[in-house]
Design a protein around this motif. Structure first.
Motif, PDB file in Angstrom:
ATOM      1  N   TYR A  55       0.689  -1.282   0.123  1.00 59.72           N
ATOM      2  CA  TYR A  55      -0.062   0.029  -0.120  1.00 59.72           C
ATOM      3  C   TYR A  55       0.826   1.237  -0.047  1.00 59.72           C
ATOM      4  CZ  TYR A  55      -3.791  -3.043   1.273  1.00 59.72           C
ATOM      5  OH  TYR A  55      -4.858  -4.147   1.340  1.00 59.72           O
ATOM      6  N   HIS A 116      -1.118   3.077  -4.293  1.00 60.29           N
ATOM      7  CA  HIS A 116      -2.309   2.690  -4.314  1.00 60.29           C
ATOM      8  C   HIS A 116      -3.390   3.562  -4.832  1.00 60.29           C
ATOM      9  CE1 HIS A 116      -6.232   0.660  -2.918  1.00 60.29           C
ATOM     10  NE2 HIS A 116      -5.699  -0.413  -2.938  1.00 60.29           N
ATOM     11  N   GLY A 118      -6.257   4.227  -4.563  1.00 57.35           N
ATOM     12  CA  GLY A 118      -7.557   4.643  -3.344  1.00 57.35           C
ATOM     13  C   GLY A 118      -6.930   5.263  -2.425  1.00 57.35           C
ATOM     14  N   ILE A 119      -5.661   4.774  -1.887  1.00 63.82           N
ATOM     15  CA  ILE A 119      -5.012   5.503  -0.722  1.00 63.82           C
ATOM     16  C   ILE A 119      -4.527   6.946  -0.909  1.00 63.82           C
ATOM     17  CG2 ILE A 119      -3.010   5.442   0.835  1.00 63.82           C
ATOM     18  CD1 ILE A 119      -3.299   2.213   0.886  1.00 63.82           C
ATOM     19  N   TRP A 121      -5.938   8.883  -3.255  1.00 61.91           N
ATOM     20  CA  TRP A 121      -7.296   9.665  -2.963  1.00 61.91           C
ATOM     21  C   TRP A 121      -7.721  10.044  -1.793  1.00 61.91           C
ATOM     22  CZ3 TRP A 121     -12.061   9.674  -1.402  1.00 61.91           C
ATOM     23  CH2 TRP A 121     -12.791  10.710  -1.907  1.00 61.91           C
ATOM     24  N   ILE A 122      -7.547   9.030  -0.875  1.00 60.94           N
ATOM     25  CA  ILE A 122      -8.010   9.438   0.455  1.00 60.94           C
ATOM     26  C   ILE A 122      -6.916  10.369   1.154  1.00 60.94           C
ATOM     27  CG2 ILE A 122      -8.283   8.378   2.710  1.00 60.94           C
ATOM     28  CD1 ILE A 122      -9.022   5.542   1.423  1.00 60.94           C
ATOM     29  N   GLY A 123      -5.514  10.314   0.944  1.00 58.94           N
ATOM     30  CA  GLY A 123      -4.642  11.104   1.523  1.00 58.94           C
ATOM     31  C   GLY A 123      -4.832  12.526   0.712  1.00 58.94           C
ATOM     32  N   ILE A 165     -10.503   7.634 -11.072  1.00 58.92           N
ATOM     33  CA  ILE A 165      -9.727   6.326 -10.613  1.00 58.92           C
ATOM     34  C   ILE A 165     -10.735   5.153 -10.535  1.00 58.92           C
ATOM     35  CG2 ILE A 165      -9.296   5.274  -8.208  1.00 58.92           C
ATOM     36  CD1 ILE A 165      -7.809   8.028  -7.557  1.00 58.92           C
ATOM     37  N   TYR A 169      -9.686   1.962 -12.719  1.00 55.72           N
ATOM     38  CA  TYR A 169      -9.886   0.608 -11.761  1.00 55.72           C
ATOM     39  C   TYR A 169     -10.639  -0.607 -12.535  1.00 55.72           C
ATOM     40  CZ  TYR A 169     -11.139  -2.502  -7.699  1.00 55.72           C
ATOM     41  OH  TYR A 169     -11.279  -3.574  -7.130  1.00 55.72           O
ATOM     42  N   GLU A 178      -8.530  -7.170  -7.414  1.00 54.83           N
ATOM     43  CA  GLU A 178      -8.521  -6.022  -6.700  1.00 54.83           C
ATOM     44  C   GLU A 178      -7.052  -5.393  -6.541  1.00 54.83           C
ATOM     45  OE1 GLU A 178     -10.188  -5.987  -2.799  1.00 54.83           O
ATOM     46  OE2 GLU A 178     -12.128  -6.227  -3.391  1.00 54.83           O
ATOM     47  N   MET A 181      -5.823  -1.378  -8.143  1.00 52.41           N
ATOM     48  CA  MET A 181      -5.348  -0.162  -7.655  1.00 52.41           C
ATOM     49  C   MET A 181      -4.166   0.151  -7.599  1.00 52.41           C
ATOM     50  SD  MET A 181      -8.128   1.811  -6.183  1.00 52.41           S
ATOM     51  CE  MET A 181      -9.840   1.729  -6.482  1.00 52.41           C
TER      52      MET A 181
ATOM     53  N   THR B 164     -17.460  -1.870 -10.965  1.00 48.39           N
ATOM     54  CA  THR B 164     -16.376  -2.755 -10.387  1.00 48.39           C
ATOM     55  C   THR B 164     -16.783  -3.790  -9.413  1.00 48.39           C
ATOM     56  OG1 THR B 164     -15.977  -1.292  -8.623  1.00 48.39           O
ATOM     57  CG2 THR B 164     -15.008  -0.526 -10.686  1.00 48.39           C
ATOM     58  N   MET B 167     -15.654  -1.480  -4.704  1.00 50.16           N
ATOM     59  CA  MET B 167     -14.212  -1.026  -4.751  1.00 50.16           C
ATOM     60  C   MET B 167     -13.878  -1.791  -3.606  1.00 50.16           C
ATOM     61  SD  MET B 167     -13.755   2.064  -6.503  1.00 50.16           S
ATOM     62  CE  MET B 167     -12.860   3.284  -5.682  1.00 50.16           C
ATOM     63  N   PRO B 168     -12.269  -1.651  -3.347  1.00 48.42           N
ATOM     64  CA  PRO B 168     -11.599  -2.554  -2.167  1.00 48.42           C
ATOM     65  C   PRO B 168     -12.073  -1.999  -0.926  1.00 48.42           C
ATOM     66  CG  PRO B 168     -10.020  -2.052  -3.835  1.00 48.42           C
ATOM     67  CD  PRO B 168     -11.259  -1.370  -4.268  1.00 48.42           C
ATOM     68  N   VAL B 171     -10.567   1.055   0.518  1.00 49.42           N
ATOM     69  CA  VAL B 171     -10.759   2.416  -0.017  1.00 49.42           C
ATOM     70  C   VAL B 171     -12.344   2.876   0.474  1.00 49.42           C
ATOM     71  CG1 VAL B 171     -10.988   3.437  -2.264  1.00 49.42           C
ATOM     72  CG2 VAL B 171      -9.349   1.866  -2.053  1.00 49.42           C
ATOM     73  N   GLY B 174     -11.955   4.438   3.881  1.00 49.02           N
ATOM     74  CA  GLY B 174     -11.306   5.674   3.866  1.00 49.02           C
ATOM     75  C   GLY B 174     -12.208   6.636   3.261  1.00 49.02           C
ATOM     76  N   ASP B 178     -13.036  10.095   5.153  1.00 47.86           N
ATOM     77  CA  ASP B 178     -12.905  11.695   4.587  1.00 47.86           C
ATOM     78  C   ASP B 178     -14.261  12.045   4.600  1.00 47.86           C
ATOM     79  OD1 ASP B 178     -10.226  11.445   4.047  1.00 47.86           O
ATOM     80  OD2 ASP B 178     -10.440  10.862   1.949  1.00 47.86           O
TER      81      ASP B 178
END
Lengths: 471, 197
Positions: A55, A116, A118-119, A121-123, A165, A169, A178, A181, B164, B167-168, B171, B174, B178
């Motif tokens: 990750y 990753h 997804g991570i 984007w979260i950050g 994203i 994906y 999975e 990502m 999809t 998503m995982p 995510v 997360g 947020d």
């Protein structure tokens, strides 16, 4: 272990920000300094270095971006010490600023080091949301309005990135499951993606989201307005750190898109960035205050970084990126002195500095102003030489060589408009208007010295060698 | 069943576009989120995906119940105007909605051909995305803009779920985190005087 080391200073800063003790501000500043140590330590590991499984992975690119960001963070912290001498800021707002700065750092660490999508984007979303409140620390109606604007436009931009994203994906999930990502796996299997068109659509949408966040066409003024209405250290954070997190995302996504279809990526980015620079050059020509001037110039430089990157010169892009990340916050922090108490007049802004501190300030600001327009020996001069060289090489290999060379020449004309405007402003600051006495404090001066030293360090042979071997 | 829920998802979003009352808007957002949560539960049961089931439950708890409740409390605390006026006249909005729906169905044709599972849902997700943007644009008050942003997030969630098959889990959690952070920031941003931007 490394992740704990990276996150601890930010968590400490977050906790200390709740203390009401007068001395807490020293602890807050200390925590900002300590962030640098684990990042420097990261350089000693063999890359790629897994920080948290697959990750979070440190490679040469993200370690460099993280180092640059942490130096900018320290510079901003130094300037924060004396911010209350230039603007009215309550101790509560000051502590809250640090509270959200800590959250901002946590978001950035995840975003920059992520392998990753997804991570990442979260950050990025976390960092974006935390900056919203930083804008609000300036208790004015304009800052309040711009905080909401940032919240809404920033959220739309970040939503577009997530939309892209999801499509990227979806395009790779049939072959990677999975793990579609992960940046490294996507890059490795880019040619096998069953629906390249879907990937490209996703990339284009995510890119538009990132470009909106950086103030590219058609959102050229929103960032400038926000930076104008917030305190100057916020503008420095935006230009030096937040945009770094955005641009590293573009680097990652575009590396994969280059493998999928280089021509489509290049044409899309080339047209988009030239259009952006076309509009920004005229906006710079009409800029009437320092904040907007520096902000618009930031958009121009981000466009150039992106352009150099897709033209096949990551070295030029990264050198330009590093130089911009040091120069722009330095200039934004200088506005604290140049526009003391919100009074700004370009004419004579560089006159009236006396004493040792005043003279050093005058020297450094002049240096930064001339370096930002790529006068040698600024690192930007060299990055632009390499970058334009790469663009010409790409043009030579293209089917539309004349059109592309024409576009490069057009770009040079636009850059010369910006160059002319900056020189004219510098002369006006230096030789016109009234000389008013201004005070320069140690905090901002140390910050500027730090940025000047960092710029020199960027030109050292070892640094240049490192940048050449990033990709 | 999934078709029915996705239809209600779209219908609740369209109803939110036309409402002129603040609590009405919160109600339709809550319904929109409820349909999304039920949809995730439905798809989760169909494909036997525990992560999707968990996502559905969290969606219902946070988005259908938690966020509307918090926003309603904030509206009491800060005395928001209950009447929300759209900047676009009703008759134009009535024309815009079908135009957006038809346009996005054509727009998504090339994408739909590439996604074989739940292909039409992808088109509906993209329509919802545009409708949410319309909700953000048509109001000058802050709260409808926030609801527009939250509806935008729901549309993306729907896209992630349908395009999809989810998503995982990491995510999705997360994104929830947020969203909670966004609510905290929104709470801090509210100011008694200036509620128009």
């Amino acid at each position: 272990m490394m992740l704990t080391l990276l996150l601890t200073p930010a968590l400490f800063m977050f906790l200390v920000s709740f203390l009401r003790n007068e001395n807490a501000k020293y602890l807050l500043a200390l925590s900002s300094f300590v962030i640098l140590f684990p990042i420097v330590d990261l350089f000693t590991f063999v890359k790629p270095y897994a920080i948290l499984g697959t990750y979070l992975v440190a490679d040469k690119l993200d370690t460099y971006v993280l180092l640059v960001s942490s130096i900018v963070g320290i510079g901003v912290t130094l300037a924060l010490f004396t911010m209350d001498k230039h603007v009215t800021v309550s101790p509560k707002a000051y502590r809250k600023f640090y509270r959200f700065f800590a959250i901002f750092w946590i978001g950035l660490i995840f975003s920059i080091l992520s392998n990753h999508m997804g991570i990442y984007w979260i950050g990025l979303e976390l960092a974006t949301l935390s900056t919203v409140y930083m804008i609000k620390t300036n208790h004015t109606p304009a800052a309040h309005k711009e905080a909401w604007n940032y919240m809404i436009v920033g959220a739309i931009a970040v939503s577009l990135i997530l939309f892209g994203i999801i499509l990227m994906y979806a395009s790779a999930k049939p072959i990677l499951g999975e793990e579609a990502m992960q940046f490294d796996l996507l890059l490795k299997h880019a040619k096998e993606i069953p629906s390249p068109f879907l990937f490209e659509i996703g990339f284009a949408i995510a890119t538009i989201g990132m470009f909106v966040k950086m103030g590219f066409f058609p959102m050229n003024l929103w960032l400038a307005n926000i930076e104008r209405s917030s305190f100057y250290p916020v503008a420095a954070l935006f230009s030096g750190i937040l945009e770094s997190a955005v641009v590293i995302g573009f680097f990652r996504f575009s590396q994969i898109a280059m493998e999928v279809n280089y021509n489509n990526l290049f044409i899309f980015v080339f047209i988009y960035t030239i259009l952006t620079i076309f509009i920004v050059s005229f906006l710079i020509y009409r800029a009437k205050d320092f904040m907007r001037l520096f902000s618009l110039s930031g958009i121009e430089h981000m466009a150039l970084i992106v352009l150099f990157w897709v033209s096949g010169s990551p070295f030029a892009a990264l050198l330009h990126f590093g130089a911009h990340a040091f120069l722009k916050p330095a200039l934004f922090l200088s506005t604290g002195v140049l526009e003391t108490n919100g009074k700004f007049k370009m004419a004579g802004a560089l006159r009236g500095y006396t004493g040792k501190r005043g003279k050093i300030f005058l020297f450094l600001v002049s240096l930064f102003l001339l370096a930002i327009i790529s006068l040698p020996p600024s690192p930007m001069f060299f990055s632009e030489l390499y970058g334009f060289g790469a663009m010409i090489n790409t043009a030579k290999g293209s089917d539309h060589m004349l059109g592309m060379i024409g576009a490069v020449l057009f770009l040079l004309i636009l850059l010369s408009i910006i160059f002319y405007r900056f020189v004219s402003i510098y002369q006006s600051m230096r030789y016109e208007g009234e000389a008013r006495s201004r005070k320069v404090y140690a905090g901002e001066l140390f910050a500027l010295i730090l940025f000047a030293v960092s710029l020199v360090a960027l030109m050292l042979p070892n640094t240049l060698h490192y940048l050449k071997t990033v990709i | 069943m999934v078709d029915f829920l996705i239809g209600l998802f779209l219908a609740s979003l369209i109803a939110a576009l036309f409402t002129t009352r603040l609590y009405g808007l919160l109600f339709w957002y809550s319904m929109n989120s409820l349909m999304l949560g039920l949809l995730a539960l439905g798809i989760g049961i169909n494909i036997d995906d525990k992560a999707m089931l968990l996502t559905g439950v969290v969606t219902i708890l946070i988005k259908a119940i938690g966020i509307p409740y918090v926003l309603k409390n904030l509206s009491h605390k800060f005395n928001f105007a209950r009447q929300i006026v759209s900047g676009i006249k009703m008759q134009y909005s009535i024309m815009l909605v079908p135009i957006i729906l038809v346009f996005t169905f054509y727009l998504s044709v090339p994408i739909v051909d590439m996604i074989h599972t739940n292909a039409n849902y992808v088109a509906i997700s993209i329509s919802s995305l545009f409708l949410s943007l319309l909700l953000i644009m048509e109001h000058s008050d802050v709260v409808p803009k926030i609801i527009g942003f939250l509806a935008l997030e729901n549309s993306l969630f729907l896209l992630g779920t349908t395009a999809t098959n989810g998503m995982p889990m990491l995510v999705e959690l997360g994104i929830f985190f947020d969203l909670l952070m966004a609510i905290v920031v929104i709470n801090l941003l509210f100011h008694k005087e200036e509620m128009k931007i």
